[in-house]
Design a protein around this motif. Structure first.
Motif, mmCIF file in Angstrom:
data_model
loop_
_atom_site.group_PDB
_atom_site.id
_atom_site.type_symbol
_atom_site.label_atom_id
_atom_site.label_comp_id
_atom_site.label_asym_id
_atom_site.label_seq_id
_atom_site.Cartn_x
_atom_site.Cartn_y
_atom_site.Cartn_z
ATOM 1 N N UNK A 102 41.095 -35.763 -71.641
ATOM 2 C CA UNK A 102 41.397 -35.000 -70.442
ATOM 3 C C UNK A 102 40.366 -33.920 -70.188
ATOM 4 N N UNK A 103 39.981 -33.758 -68.915
ATOM 5 C CA UNK A 103 39.076 -32.692 -68.486
ATOM 6 C C UNK A 103 39.780 -31.910 -67.372
ATOM 7 N N UNK A 104 39.836 -30.593 -67.521
ATOM 8 C CA UNK A 104 40.527 -29.761 -66.545
ATOM 9 C C UNK A 104 39.606 -28.600 -66.171
ATOM 10 N N UNK A 105 39.120 -28.647 -64.936
ATOM 11 C CA UNK A 105 38.197 -27.626 -64.448
ATOM 12 C C UNK A 105 38.871 -26.804 -63.358
ATOM 13 N N UNK A 106 38.805 -25.491 -63.506
ATOM 14 C CA UNK A 106 39.302 -24.556 -62.493
ATOM 15 C C UNK A 106 38.182 -23.576 -62.206
ATOM 16 N N UNK A 107 37.804 -23.450 -60.921
ATOM 17 C CA UNK A 107 36.691 -22.589 -60.550
ATOM 18 C C UNK A 107 37.054 -21.116 -60.561
ATOM 19 N N UNK A 108 36.067 -20.294 -60.207
ATOM 20 C CA UNK A 108 36.297 -18.848 -60.120
ATOM 21 C C UNK A 108 37.465 -18.574 -59.180
ATOM 22 N N UNK A 109 38.285 -17.568 -59.563
ATOM 23 C CA UNK A 109 39.431 -17.176 -58.737
ATOM 24 C C UNK A 109 39.489 -15.669 -58.642
ATOM 25 N N UNK B 183 38.920 -29.200 -72.366
ATOM 26 C CA UNK B 183 38.938 -30.602 -72.778
ATOM 27 C C UNK B 183 40.130 -30.847 -73.692
ATOM 28 N N UNK B 184 40.939 -31.842 -73.352
ATOM 29 C CA UNK B 184 42.077 -32.251 -74.173
ATOM 30 C C UNK B 184 41.845 -33.665 -74.688
ATOM 31 N N UNK B 185 42.613 -34.070 -75.673
ATOM 32 C CA UNK B 185 42.477 -35.416 -76.208
ATOM 33 C C UNK B 185 43.780 -35.917 -76.801
ATOM 34 N N UNK B 186 43.811 -37.201 -77.108
ATOM 35 C CA UNK B 186 45.004 -37.804 -77.712
ATOM 36 C C UNK B 186 44.612 -39.040 -78.498
ATOM 37 N N UNK B 187 45.336 -39.299 -79.570
ATOM 38 C CA UNK B 187 45.273 -40.548 -80.333
ATOM 39 C C UNK B 187 46.706 -41.035 -80.501
ATOM 40 N N UNK B 188 46.951 -42.329 -80.245
ATOM 41 C CA UNK B 188 48.313 -42.834 -80.382
ATOM 42 C C UNK B 188 48.293 -44.271 -80.882
ATOM 43 N N UNK B 189 49.418 -44.642 -81.443
ATOM 44 C CA UNK B 189 49.587 -46.009 -81.943
ATOM 45 C C UNK B 189 51.012 -46.448 -81.645
#
Length: 836
Positions: free
Chosen positions: A760-767, A783-789
């Motif tokens: 996962x990529x999550x971008x939020x600009x200047x506020x 940046x987020x991530x996951x591993x699953x089975x």
């Protein structure tokens, strides 16, 4: 006037209650006259009435003892009707279209006992399945399941055999409605379950697949993949709870559960939610008073026709523990009474010093299919939340003070607690294939309490953060009831789908507040905690009762298959009585006022080719007066009004991949914003503007590879104001650019089948941090991530948040310099779940 509204409301309640009893009794009386072969339907939620579905695939397979006819449809099928001619058993499915490449399907002599299986379109909205026996008429046992429509068919003479005592051939018609990352239908925008490609508004659905893969446990996390939605802080001390912005505007009283407004000052859990639907833009025609940015509708999990048992457990860093149970199934042999129960408990630590929380959820639902045309659902929900109140950190200069993100500037005795309880029922009745009625009633109670010092001002030279004693509690009660009629008819060549409704809502509140005196300040660079609770002495009290009666009408028109129109109009009449007492001034004021509004909306959608939709729409919003100004005459605010123009494109790039584009312009007048000179009061400005574009891509790119992505460009600013220095200022917490991507890949076959990973990529600009634009919260890319089975009936997974441990600012609560919320550092959660 208030008394008149109360009498009208209770009169409406009595009429609806009488109607429910009459309809239920009539349905029971009809039950014995209905054929036992008719399907017992697993009804959709009360806010769903089906448009014609599409069967897009047909496949017949044969095993040693069974035939399987699989119909792949884009959404759940309705109940079927059976009849027979000679040796031919006929099953007709209403409200569906055959959309396969071939105009019909047939196979001769698939087994020795079955001479012919045939699927044909017999009218615009009916499909016929014909099963012809070789020597005798087959027998059918038909029922509707959540996963589809099941037809068990045995050879022999009807009435002499049964599915349960025969090991002979069966035909099972299933429906594939697991749409993964690309849901195709929604009821939120139009109030009637409608394909998204036929909806001339911007709607994004966050499905169960995304919620599960991201291990989402609260609403704020789920909304991170929704375009144009950002956090605006607000937990704990906030009057509006977990606050969000949609297209720059706050979601105030605009979070709904199955179409009925809900309230919370704590984070909203997802354990009993099937999916989240975000409607962008004004939604007053169906949901009444609200902001023009949009609404959030939580769709609850519903009872299943087959037994289902699920247990899950999670553990994460910062001493985080969660457990959940989800059970469902039938309560009688006929499967006409079904239940679902969701239980969950969590005990959470935090990356913030001294901050922790816990919550408990109990959410039962029971549905009763009284007949094939009548369904009654009872539900309840209890939620308890407790957490440490955390005001975040202050702004400094034109940025945020440079201190560790873990530093807590409150007191460990500061606490927020909340009890929520709701109880209600929904009734659905079909008079015929084309006309139906639905009715819902709900009682909701909400009791939050907040106690702890409130950050109010920061001295940049000394590093001291001034704090005030703060206490607030409330008792809120809401009663809601409605009646809606839905009908389909034709005028010449034009097809209509009509929705007519009326609703009554009564809200009462009795909050008390304590603002001050000053509490011991704390130095943000060298904090010393007093750990001394103060006495609770509320000095401001309010009692309020609001009655709202509404009538609305909406018509969907199909001029030709490629051209569809929608038009609607809603009338709201709101009466509000407020009594306020301020012991500090001292003063006591009583306010009686009423507002009324007509809110229209119109939309057109054109489909030059089947996978492409072009649309344009106009929508309006209305928000009644909710306060008074703090000038000498304490004048009542004018109602807030909003309007939006929107154009867009919706395209099916692949069978399971959709692209949506929208451009919009919103204007809101008579806006109430926090008064920085007199908290917690508001002031009313001239006009706010929000305009921008949105792009969403959702679905399956290749087998096993799923993705949901969103980009938003937003220009949200003050377009007119009584204070000239605010004109042109950007909204607080509203970034110009926002982007999110969540994608997963799962191995489809071989020894590693079921193994997958997510990114996962999550971008939020200047506020801007406040409406005065005095400080800026910098952009960030997390940046987020996951591993699953996944294997058989169990699933294990690891979810990673903020993989690269960036230091970022999430939001500012209410746009105040003294309360800025840092984002969480690297975190990991392990989850194991099993189904039975």
């Amino acid at each position: 006037m208030a008394r008149l509204f109360g009498l009208l409301g209770w009169g409406m309640l009595g009429w609806m209650g009488l109607f429910s009893v009459v309809m239920t009794s009539a349905a029971i009386a009809q039950e014995d006259s209905l054929s036992s072969d008719l399907a017992q339907s697993n009804r959709p939620p009360s806010n769903l009435v089906p448009n014609p579905r599409q069967i897009v695939g047909i496949q017949l397979t044969t095993t040693d003892d069974e035939l399987t006819l699989q119909l792949t449809a884009n959404s759940p099928l309705s109940a079927s009707e059976t009849s027979s001619i000679d040796n031919a058993l006929i099953i007709e499915i209403p409200n569906v279209r055959l959309a396969t490449e071939e105009e019909f399907f047939e196979q001769f002599n698939p087994t020795a006992d079955i001479a012919l299986v045939q699927v044909t379109q017999i009218s615009d909205n009916r499909v016929r399945i014909t099963v012809t026996g070789s020597d005798a008429l087959p027998e059918a046992a038909v029922r509707t399941r959540t996963a589809g429509l099941t037809l068990g068919i045995t050879p022999g003479i009807a009435g002499n055999a049964s599915e349960s005592d025969s090991e002979a051939l069966r035909i099972v018609v299933l429906e594939d409605i697991d749409e993964g990352y690309n849901p195709t239908d929604s009821s939120t925008a139009i109030g009637i379950d409608t394909p998204l490609r036929d909806t001339p508004f911007s709607v994004q659905v966050i499905p169960q697949a995304v919620i599960e893969d991201r291990n989402v446990v609260e609403l704020g996390e789920a909304l991170e993949t929704a375009g144009s939605v950002v956090s605006a802080g607000g937990r704990g001390v906030s009057r509006d709870g977990p606050n969000f912005l949609i297209r720059g505007f706050p979601v105030v009283d605009s979070i709904f559960r199955d179409g009925i407004a809900t309230s919370s000052l704590a984070s909203i859990g997802t354990e009993d939610i099937e999916r989240v639907e975000v409607l962008r833009g004004p939604a007053s025609i169906l949901f009444g008073q609200g902001e023009p940015g949009g609404i959030i509708n939580l769709v609850s999990k519903r009872p299943l026709d087959e037994p289902f048992y699920s247990v899950s457990a999670s553990v994460g860093n910062f001493d985080t523990y969660r457990g959940a149970i989800d059970v469902s199934g039938p309560l009688n042999e006929q499967k006409t009474v079904k239940y679902r129960l969701n239980l969950s408990y969590e005990n959470l630590g935090s990356f913030r010093d001294f901050v922790d929380s816990e919550s408990l959820l109990i959410s039962p639902i029971v549905t009763w299919d009284i007949s094939d045309r009548t369904s009654l659902e009872f539900y309840g929900r209890y939620a308890y939340d407790q957490e440490t109140i955390d005001n975040g950190i202050p702004a400094s200069g034109d940025g945020v003070v440079d201190i560790p993100r873990s530093r807590f500037l409150g007191e460990n005795f500061a606490e927020f607690t909340q009890n929520q309880f709701s109880l209600g029922y929904r009734l659905d009745h079909e008079f015929s294939e084309d006309w139906s009625l639905r009715h819902a009633t709900q009682y909701f109670s909400f009791d939050p309490e907040r106690f702890g010092p409130l950050s109010v001002a920061f001295n940049e030279e000394t590093g001291d953060l001034a704090r005030f004693e703060y206490f607030a509690d409330d008792q809120e009660r809401q009663f809601f009831t409605n009646v809606e009629a839905i009908g389909r008819f034709s005028t010449g060549s034009v097809e209509h789908q009509l929705l007519v409704g009326t609703e009554y809502r009564r809200d009462s509140e009795s909050p008390s507040f304590q603002f001050g005196p000053p509490y011991t300040s704390i130095n943000v660079f060298d904090p010393v905690y007093t750990e001394e609770p103060y006495d609770i002495n509320p000095d401001f009290f309010r009692d309020g009762i609001t009655n709202n009666i509404a009538f609305y009408l909406q018509d969907q028109l199909e001029i030709i298959p490629q051209l569809k129109l929608i038009g609607g109009l809603r009338y709201d009449l709101v009466s509000r009585r407020i009594s306020e007492e301020d012991l500090d001034e001292p003063r006591q004021d009583d306010f009686d006022f009423s507002d009324e509004a007509l809110t229209p909306r119109f939309g057109v959608i054109y489909q030059p080719i089947d996978p492409l939709s072009l649309y344009a729409s106009y929508t309006a919003s209305f928000n009644p007066s909710t306060g008074v100004s703090r000038n000498d005459d304490d004048s009542i605010f004018e109602p807030e009004t909003g309007r939006q123009f929107e154009v867009g494109v919706k395209a099916d790039l692949l069978d399971s991949l959709s692209l949506n584009f929208a451009a919009f312009d919103i204007r809101k007048k008579n806006v109430q914003v926090p008064d920085p000179d007199d908290f917690p009061f508001s002031r009313q400005t001239g006009e706010l503007a929000s305009r921008g574009i949105e792009l969403n891509l959702d679905g399956e790119i290749l087998p096993g590879w799923n993705m949901t992505a969103a980009y938003t460009y937003l220009n949200a600013f003050v377009s007119d104001d009584t204070r000239a220095d605010l004109v042109g200022n950007d909204f607080a917490n509203a970034p110009e650019n926002q982007f999110s991507l969540w994608t997963t890949y799962e191995v489809q076959q071989g020894n590693l089948e079921g193994l997958g990973a997510g990114l996962g990529l999550f971008y939020v600009g200047d506020r801007q941090g406040d409406l005065n634009n005095t400080f800026t919260m910098p952009s960030y890319l997390r940046t987020d991530g996951a591993l699953f089975y996944k294997r058989n009936n169990w699933r294990s997974q690891l979810n990673f948040e903020n993989l690269f441990n960036i230091n970022y600012i999430d939001s500012s609560t209410f746009g105040f310099r003294s309360r800025v919320n840092p984002g969480a550092p690297f975190g990991i959660t392990a989850t194991f779940s099993i189904e039975f």
